[in-house]
Design a protein around this motif. Structure first.
Motif, short mmCIF file in Angstrom:
data_model
loop_
_atom_site.label_atom_id
_atom_site.label_comp_id
_atom_site.label_asym_id
_atom_site.label_seq_id
_atom_site.Cartn_x
_atom_site.Cartn_y
_atom_site.Cartn_z
N GLY A 142 60.19 46.33 47.12
CA GLY A 142 59.34 47.34 46.51
C GLY A 142 58.46 46.80 45.40
O GLY A 142 57.42 47.39 45.06
N THR A 143 58.88 45.69 44.81
CA THR A 143 58.09 45.11 43.71
C THR A 143 57.02 44.14 44.22
O THR A 143 56.20 43.67 43.44
N ILE A 144 57.05 43.83 45.53
CA ILE A 144 56.08 42.88 46.09
C ILE A 144 54.87 43.64 46.60
O ILE A 144 54.98 44.59 47.37
N LYS A 145 53.68 43.23 46.15
CA LYS A 145 52.44 43.84 46.61
C LYS A 145 51.71 42.82 47.47
O LYS A 145 51.66 41.64 47.15
N THR A 146 51.15 43.28 48.57
CA THR A 146 50.43 42.39 49.47
C THR A 146 49.03 42.89 49.72
O THR A 146 48.74 44.09 49.57
N ILE A 147 48.15 41.98 50.09
CA ILE A 147 46.78 42.32 50.47
C ILE A 147 46.65 42.07 51.95
O ILE A 147 46.99 41.00 52.45
N SER A 148 46.16 43.06 52.69
CA SER A 148 46.02 42.91 54.13
C SER A 148 44.71 43.55 54.58
O SER A 148 44.10 44.34 53.85
N GLY A 149 44.29 43.20 55.77
CA GLY A 149 43.07 43.76 56.31
C GLY A 149 41.83 43.00 55.84
O GLY A 149 41.92 41.91 55.26
N ILE A 150 40.66 43.58 56.10
CA ILE A 150 39.39 42.95 55.71
C ILE A 150 39.04 43.36 54.28
O ILE A 150 38.99 44.55 53.97
N VAL A 151 38.83 42.38 53.42
CA VAL A 151 38.49 42.63 52.02
C VAL A 151 37.05 42.15 51.78
O VAL A 151 36.79 40.94 51.82
N PRO A 152 36.11 43.08 51.54
CA PRO A 152 34.72 42.68 51.32
C PRO A 152 34.55 41.97 49.97
O PRO A 152 35.03 42.45 48.94
N ILE A 153 33.90 40.82 49.97
CA ILE A 153 33.62 40.06 48.75
C ILE A 153 32.13 39.75 48.72
O ILE A 153 31.48 39.57 49.75
N CYS A 154 31.57 39.73 47.53
CA CYS A 154 30.13 39.50 47.38
C CYS A 154 29.75 38.11 47.90
O CYS A 154 30.32 37.11 47.47
N ALA A 155 28.82 38.07 48.85
CA ALA A 155 28.42 36.80 49.45
C ALA A 155 27.51 35.99 48.52
O ALA A 155 27.31 34.79 48.73
N TRP A 156 27.05 36.62 47.47
CA TRP A 156 26.11 35.93 46.58
C TRP A 156 26.81 35.28 45.40
O TRP A 156 26.75 34.08 45.19
N CYS A 157 27.55 36.11 44.66
CA CYS A 157 28.21 35.56 43.46
C CYS A 157 29.67 35.20 43.70
O CYS A 157 30.25 34.41 42.94
N SER A 158 30.26 35.80 44.71
CA SER A 158 31.68 35.58 45.03
C SER A 158 32.61 35.95 43.88
O SER A 158 33.76 35.53 43.84
N ASN A 159 32.11 36.74 42.93
CA ASN A 159 32.94 37.16 41.79
C ASN A 159 33.30 38.64 41.84
O ASN A 159 34.14 39.10 41.07
N GLN A 160 32.64 39.38 42.74
CA GLN A 160 32.87 40.81 42.85
C GLN A 160 33.50 41.12 44.21
O GLN A 160 33.20 40.47 45.21
N ILE A 161 34.35 42.12 44.24
CA ILE A 161 35.03 42.51 45.47
C ILE A 161 35.07 44.02 45.54
O ILE A 161 35.16 44.72 44.51
#
Length: 203
Positions: A142-161
């Motif tokens: 329950g304490t573990i968080k995961t990221i799954s699926g498609i996550v959009p990230i800025c193709a220009w700066c790569s600092n924003q999601i």
């Protein structure tokens, strides 16, 4: 807890068991003393042995068999005379044989019962430990968080999601909200090279 309860019951043999066994033994002995020797009056002592199966410990079966044996032998000397001697001896021998055959079966049955009971207690203990570990594992999961699926990230700066609400946020904030990881900042070789060139150009 159940094992401790069973151990306590084994150490506290009910007084009713002893009193009942004594009364039964005396009753059978009284009948034996009033029967002629030709009658196998010692056979009813088998009942003492069978009753001992319900006693907490195996040694009670031995005790009842020994008591039955002693009273059978005493009955030979104290009962009224009657019948031929070889028949009397044969009857007493058969009575002793019946007592100890019953005792052997009773002991075997009691040992098997105790083994089954111990196996059941061990199984209950193992299941309890398994449930505890399962709860701990579920709590850890329950304490573990995961990221799954498609996550959009800025193709220009790569600092924003783009987060689940469709808003663009910094990578650091996104990762802190979706994982248990703590981010630190550093500089990759490419950026380090660019930074060095910029510094040299300024100077």
């Amino acid at each position: 807890m159940e094992a401790n309860k069973r151990h306590q019951e084994q150490n506290n043999t009910p007084i009713k068991f002893y009193l009942g066994s004594i009364l039964l033994a005396l009753g059978i002995f009284f009948i034996d003393l009033n029967l002629p020797l030709g009658i196998a009056g010692g056979v009813p002592y088998v009942a003492l042995v069978l009753i001992a199966i319900w006693a907490p410990k195996v040694h009670h079966i031995y005790l009842m068999a020994i008591i039955g044996t002693i009273l059978t032998i005493l009955g030979f000397y104290l009962s009224p005379s009657g019948g031929e001697l070889w028949k009397v001896l044969a009857n007493r021998a058969l009575a002793l044989f019946a007592i100890w055959v019953a005792a052997s079966f009773a002991i075997k049955s009691k040992l098997e019962f105790n083994r089954t009971l111990m196996a059941k207690e061990q199984l209950i203990k193992s299941l309890s430990e398994l449930e505890t570990r399962n709860r701990e594992l579920n709590k850890a999961m329950g304490t573990i968080k995961t990221i799954s699926g498609i996550v959009p990230i800025c193709a220009w700066c790569s600092n924003q999601i783009k987060d689940d609400d469709g808003e663009w946020i910094k990578l650091e904030k996104y990762f802190e909200g979706h994982t248990n990881a703590q981010l630190s900042h550093g500089m990759c070789p490419n950026c380090s090279g660019k930074f060095s060139k910029q510094e040299k150009a300024k100077s």
